[in-house]
Write an enzyme that holds these catalytic residues in place. Structure first.
Site, PDB file in Angstrom:
ATOM      1  N   GLU A   1       0.803  -1.218   0.000  1.00  0.00           N
ATOM      2  CA  GLU A   1       0.000   0.000   0.000  1.00  0.00           C
ATOM      3  C   GLU A   1       0.839   1.274   0.000  1.00  0.00           C
ATOM      4  O   GLU A   1       0.312   2.364  -0.219  1.00  0.00           O
ATOM      5  CB  GLU A   1      -0.940  -0.007   1.211  1.00  0.00           C
ATOM      6  CG  GLU A   1      -2.049  -1.054   1.074  1.00  0.00           C
ATOM      7  CD  GLU A   1      -2.934  -1.161   2.305  1.00  0.00           C
ATOM      8  OE1 GLU A   1      -2.533  -0.640   3.362  1.00  0.00           O
ATOM      9  OE2 GLU A   1      -4.008  -1.774   2.201  1.00  0.00           O
TER      10      GLU A   1
ATOM     11  N   GLU B   1       7.012 -21.798   7.573  1.00  0.00           N
ATOM     12  CA  GLU B   1       7.493 -20.956   8.656  1.00  0.00           C
ATOM     13  C   GLU B   1       8.583 -21.632   9.486  1.00  0.00           C
ATOM     14  O   GLU B   1       9.251 -20.983  10.293  1.00  0.00           O
ATOM     15  CB  GLU B   1       6.352 -20.546   9.577  1.00  0.00           C
ATOM     16  CG  GLU B   1       5.780 -21.657  10.437  1.00  0.00           C
ATOM     17  CD  GLU B   1       4.764 -21.124  11.432  1.00  0.00           C
ATOM     18  OE1 GLU B   1       4.965 -21.350  12.635  1.00  0.00           O
ATOM     19  OE2 GLU B   1       3.785 -20.478  11.009  1.00  0.00           O
TER      20      GLU B   1
END
Length: 270
Positions: free
Chosen positions: A77, A108
């Site tokens: 963004e 992960e």
């Protein structure tokens, strides 16, 4: 772990919809207060980031699952909002971009992969790596911070447990202790909300410090849709007192609000 201790509620399946929503909201209300307590830590991290980014450094987020997705969202963004290059703020998630939409099993748990994901960007000592991990024990994040720190990069983190391994791996940890989730261990809830709030604070304050806001306006935003084009025209009209037609012409010529205003002022010796 605080984020994985048992919920303060039980028999959730027996609650009415009203009670579920009310109790979730009750828990959510505690999150901003937890963030407030971490402001000194956030300030210390942001100050360090700004110093480096003013010299050409970049901001890199690393995380897994919800934490990784929030980093990707915040990074993605920044270019449209502040008109910065796409590689100035970088969001990396364990398992690659595909993991944004679909969980990648065991991604992960690879302590070596985060640095491998960072290396193609040719990191240097002006860059900052922020590890995002609700539990504070994600191997992908810990390994990435360890390698980044060893390479001389600035390291920070956003975690929701105190005294975690991720916080120990970062020079400037941000610990937002939100307490047990409504659904035990569901860290996409309060922990995720806390991380989103902190990331908003970090990137917004950094961009303002880098001069990407004038007054309270996003003068460098990209004009990528009708709504933003309309907002930009109104900004220009309000700032320099021209008609909408003139504002739109200036925006078309110079590409953004800052360019339109600055060039108009120069051309008119203002």
């Amino acid at each position: 772990m605080i984020t994985e201790t048992s919920s303060q509620y039980d028999h959730l399946e027996q609650m009415s919809v009203h009670d579920l929503l009310t109790n979730i909201n009750k828990e959510d209300k505690t999150v901003p207060l937890a963030v407030e307590k971490a402001i000194p830590q956030i300030e210390a991290l942001v100050s360090q980031i700004v110093n480096r980014m003013k010299k050409g450094g970049r901001l890199i987020y690393i995380g897994a699952g919800t934490s990784g997705r929030l980093g990707v969202v915040d990074a993605s963004e920044c270019p449209p909002t502040y008109g910065v290059p796409h590689d100035l703020v970088i969001g990396l998630i364990a398992g690659g971009d595909g993991a944004v939409r679909k969980a990648v099993e065991f991604a992960e748990d690879d302590a070596e992969q985060a640095w491998k994901d960072i290396e193609p960007y040719h990191p240097d000592e002006l860059d900052t790596v922020i590890g995002i991990a609700a539990s504070g024990r994600t191997p992908y994040v810990i390994g990435g911070l360890d390698k980044a720190r060893a390479a001389g990069l600035l390291t920070g983190c956003v975690v929701c447990n105190p005294g975690s391994a991720v916080a120990q791996a970062a020079e400037f940890p941000v610990e937002v202790v939100v307490g047990p989730e409504f659904v035990t261990g569901s860290t996409r809830m309060k922990a995720g909300t806390a991380q989103k709030l902190v990331l908003n604070m970090i990137s917004t304050s950094v961009m303002i410090q880098l001069g990407r806001v004038k007054g309270n306006k996003m003068v460098d935003m990209q004009l990528t849709n009708i709504k933003l084009q309309d907002r930009a025209a109104k900004m220009v009209m309000g700032e320099i007192g021209v008609s909408r037609e003139e504002a739109e012409a200036l925006l078309a010529k110079y590409g953004n609000v800052r360019g339109a205003i600055d060039n108009f002022n120069q051309e008119n010796n203002l």
